[in-house]
Design an enzyme around this catalytic site. Sequence first.
Site, PDB file in Angstrom:
ATOM      1  N   CYS A 255       0.814  -1.225   0.000  1.00  0.00           N
ATOM      2  CA  CYS A 255       0.000   0.000   0.000  1.00  0.00           C
ATOM      3  C   CYS A 255       0.850   1.279   0.000  1.00  0.00           C
ATOM      4  CB  CYS A 255      -0.938   0.007   1.199  1.00  0.00           C
ATOM      5  SG  CYS A 255      -0.172  -0.491   2.745  1.00  0.00           S
TER       6      CYS A 255
ATOM      7  N   HIS B 132      -3.037   6.442   4.503  1.00  0.00           N
ATOM      8  CA  HIS B 132      -1.598   6.546   4.738  1.00  0.00           C
ATOM      9  C   HIS B 132      -1.107   7.905   4.235  1.00  0.00           C
ATOM     10  CE1 HIS B 132      -1.500   2.487   5.909  1.00  0.00           C
ATOM     11  NE2 HIS B 132      -0.832   1.922   4.928  1.00  0.00           N
TER      12      HIS B 132
END
Lengths: 352, 352
Positions: free
Chosen positions: A136, A256
């Site tokens: 990710c 994130h």
Amino acid sequence: MWKELLYMSGYHIAVVGATGAVGQQMLKTLEDENFPISQLTLLSSERSAGKKVIFKGEEHVVKAAAPQSFEGVQIALFSAGGSVSKELASEAVNRGAIVVDNTSAFRMDKNVPLVVPEVNEHALKEHNGIIANPNCSTIQMVVALEPVRKAFGLNKIIVSTYQAVSGAGAAAIEELKSQARAILDEKEFTPEILPVGSDKKHYQIAFNAIPQIDKFEENGFTFEEMKMINETKKIMEYDELHVAATCVRLPVVTGHSESVYIEIDNGDATVEDIRALLKEAPGVVLQDNPEEQLYPMPADAVGSNDVYVGRIRKDLDRPNGFHLWIVSDNLLKGAAWNSVQIAQSLVKLQLV
Amino acid sequence: MWKELLYMSGYHIAVVGATGAVGQQMLKTLEDENFPISQLTLLSSERSAGKKVIFKGEEHVVKAAAPQSFEGVQIALFSAGGSVSKELASEAVNRGAIVVDNTSAFRMDKNVPLVVPEVNEHALKEHNGIIANPNCSTIQMVVALEPVRKAFGLNKIIVSTYQAVSGAGAAAIEELKSQARAILDEKEFTPEILPVGSDKKHYQIAFNAIPQIDKFEENGFTFEEMKMINETKKIMEYDELHVAATCVRLPVVTGHSESVYIEIDNGDATVEDIRALLKEAPGVVLQDNPEEQLYPMPADAVGSNDVYVGRIRKDLDRPNGFHLWIVSDNLLKGAAWNSVQIAQSLVKLQLV
């Protein structure tokens, strides 16, 4: 463009890990994108088998994944952990499926393309049955930096991450929430999952920051940091690129963020040049206006497939140095959306 | 060593901003350190005047700060905001006090020493009445990096911060807590303080990360980032040092963390060399054992005067590049403790 492909009758799709945090987002994404599906096979570990999942208003019972589950499957999206992928991906391929694997099991395998469609869609053509979906934190970084590399060259990346707990699964989300409540209520609590469920020690994540994601390697970097370093070079097809990463887990549920320093080849490039480039870049949304306090934040990125970039500054000492702040939904572009994008590309390139 | 000075009868100390988050920590630190005090004058803004504060078991009434408040004061610790310092510091100096100022009002003034005792205590000797206490995020970084600079040379610092809300005051702590509770309870909330109380827009801090601390400068960096850049050069007395900073506010109550990349002059230095150095460095606690998952975290640093360093790694591409993770209590070493340390140094050097 994608909509034009809907004339096709559709594909037999399997989702392995259908009840997990990423599996659920995969199903939602397949639904939202109206992916042409003729048959849907939902699979999981023994533990989750029997659970019911709704897809396009229809109830599906999730079955325990086994080799024979993949008979007739054309595309299998795996997101049930590395051990499941290692056990069953080749079984799926042997039965004619193309596997899009969201675990780290095959990412650095030379025979397996590691693909972010905005960056290296062409690598799909070299596939041997398995295609790996990158980590990710890697995906959102390369989506933002590849346009810069193409336009101005790129020779160095130093990234510090600010990563959400959902990357560690549904239980980690629950741990963050219950711990936060316990701390606010001045009650006792016992950390049990983060930073890494299977590691020796567990630490408080609520109102804290843990500089460990995944286990430590012998060189002192964590596996997450090495994933960012090695995967970035592989996706950009650029072994000589200098990449360094420090990965930190935060009390954020989803989204994130990354503080990224880069050195490019062209010292004449300006902040405005980089902004102009990223404004037009595929999969990127530019959010960069200091006067208006406009910059990306994880709470704003949740639910979006895009990668948000802001806080673009030229380094004060090096004319070829730039600082950027990159944010994305780690469950979507970081996982489910990138996997479904790969499936779309396979269809578009007539590889399935 | 400090205890030996207790034979002295003590000093007349003033604390300006005595009811604030840092002022309260200053009083606790003066008490814990048994600082020789003959008279204590507690001052505040008009708004907080009249409040009662306990020091060593005795109740003190806080008075509104005015020029005449400083009659007879020998050391005045200011932490009531830049405008109060600008208005009253020179009044205190004119009345014979030495001012230790915890705001940014005088930090970059050439006539004002900017002091972290472990790094440049000697600069106190050049004072002209006012001594500036650096920014919290700067202090912990220079305490950890000065020993490295001395031993191996230092030419570049790139830092990304993970900063706690207590740096923005008591109201910001309250905002984080009430927001976290609202989100857990799925209730509405309105951000009113963070990232910067006096700026135009306010954003969610709970379960989020805000890449803005203090207001933006014209060059696209925030004032907090420029503080780290300029103050580091001044404290290390090293204008040519390359420093870059990205400052980010996190949902952490107290404890700043920093992901720091440095380039030193000596490419032969090893991680073990740096560890050995920091193990003996004043004010530093080495917490660096990946095998045991030992590294600093803000939740562990709260209440300690020390600067914690871990995650020390040699860069994989540059032999003179190193990565470190630096954590400290921003209210203590970042503010109150450093100010009291300066007062101790003034006594030790017989400057008061």
